[in-house]
Design an enzyme around this catalytic site. Sequence first.
Site, mmCIF file in Angstrom:
data_model
loop_
_atom_site.group_PDB
_atom_site.id
_atom_site.type_symbol
_atom_site.label_atom_id
_atom_site.label_comp_id
_atom_site.label_asym_id
_atom_site.label_seq_id
_atom_site.Cartn_x
_atom_site.Cartn_y
_atom_site.Cartn_z
ATOM 1 N N MET A 181 0.848 -1.178 0.000
ATOM 2 C CA MET A 181 0.000 0.000 0.000
ATOM 3 C C MET A 181 0.891 1.238 0.000
ATOM 4 O O MET A 181 1.547 1.529 0.999
ATOM 5 C CB MET A 181 -0.896 0.020 1.243
ATOM 6 C CG MET A 181 -1.910 -1.098 1.251
ATOM 7 S SD MET A 181 -2.858 -1.127 2.774
ATOM 8 C CE MET A 181 -1.719 -1.993 3.847
ATOM 9 N N VAL B 114 1.093 -5.122 8.204
ATOM 10 C CA VAL B 114 2.512 -4.904 8.491
ATOM 11 C C VAL B 114 2.839 -3.416 8.381
ATOM 12 O O VAL B 114 2.574 -2.792 7.358
ATOM 13 C CB VAL B 114 3.396 -5.706 7.506
ATOM 14 C CG1 VAL B 114 4.872 -5.507 7.824
ATOM 15 C CG2 VAL B 114 3.030 -7.188 7.529
ATOM 16 N N GLY C 181 1.629 4.238 4.546
ATOM 17 C CA GLY C 181 2.466 3.328 3.761
ATOM 18 C C GLY C 181 2.807 2.030 4.472
ATOM 19 O O GLY C 181 3.351 2.050 5.550
ATOM 20 N N SER C 182 2.445 0.926 3.897
ATOM 21 C CA SER C 182 2.599 -0.339 4.582
ATOM 22 C C SER C 182 2.295 -1.489 3.637
ATOM 23 O O SER C 182 2.187 -1.296 2.439
ATOM 24 C CB SER C 182 1.639 -0.362 5.769
ATOM 25 O OG SER C 182 0.418 0.226 5.405
ATOM 26 N N ARG C 183 2.117 -2.684 4.211
ATOM 27 C CA ARG C 183 1.772 -3.832 3.389
ATOM 28 C C ARG C 183 0.835 -4.748 4.138
ATOM 29 O O ARG C 183 0.726 -4.678 5.362
ATOM 30 C CB ARG C 183 3.010 -4.565 2.918
ATOM 31 C CG ARG C 183 3.670 -5.441 3.952
ATOM 32 C CD ARG C 183 5.031 -5.874 3.510
ATOM 33 N NE ARG C 183 5.177 -7.292 3.325
ATOM 34 C CZ ARG C 183 6.226 -7.838 2.755
ATOM 35 N NH1 ARG C 183 7.201 -7.098 2.279
ATOM 36 N NH2 ARG C 183 6.318 -9.128 2.621
#
Length: 186
Positions: free
Chosen positions: A63, A119, A149-151
């Site tokens: 993301m 995450v 911002g991440s996943r």
Amino acid sequence: MAGALVLESSVLLYPGLPLGIVFLFLVVFFRDPERVPGRGIVSPADGRVLEADAAKGRLVIFMGLTNVHVNRAPFDGRIAEIARTPGRHAPAYRPEARENERVETVLVSALGTFHVVQVAGTIARRIVPYRQEGDRVKKGQRIGMIRFGSRLELTLPKGVRLVVRAGDRVRAGESTVAEVSSGGAR
């Protein structure tokens, strides 16, 4: 006289410009649009697919800052467990992010068990679950948010097949990422 007004109004604009840009960024970043659930098993996150491993039933979605960061349930079920694990803050698109801070939600469904792992990334320092253990969720329903911002990592139950590949763009709650192999998921 008109020139003086233009000069004066632009002088007043400069101090407010950075605040206006920050405000606009926050409005765009924290948006949470309504979504109509797609068919099959839907993406739990907006973003770009980094990994789609059919053999392991594993999907990783990155993301970026411009994506919606509200995460959604991939299928109907009951939240059996939510576990927070402290960790690093490596960039979310890199393999080292497997050791980052995370929140794992175990979702038990009629198809089997889904593991939805939020995450944190370099800038993201806060994962906010919206649900609790024991809650029932519907496909596409909001389950939490990762800020900045991440996943998201999704492990699918046996008997489903991935229909996305690395590089595909997906939308949380709408994009179909997997289907039931022996028939159709609703």
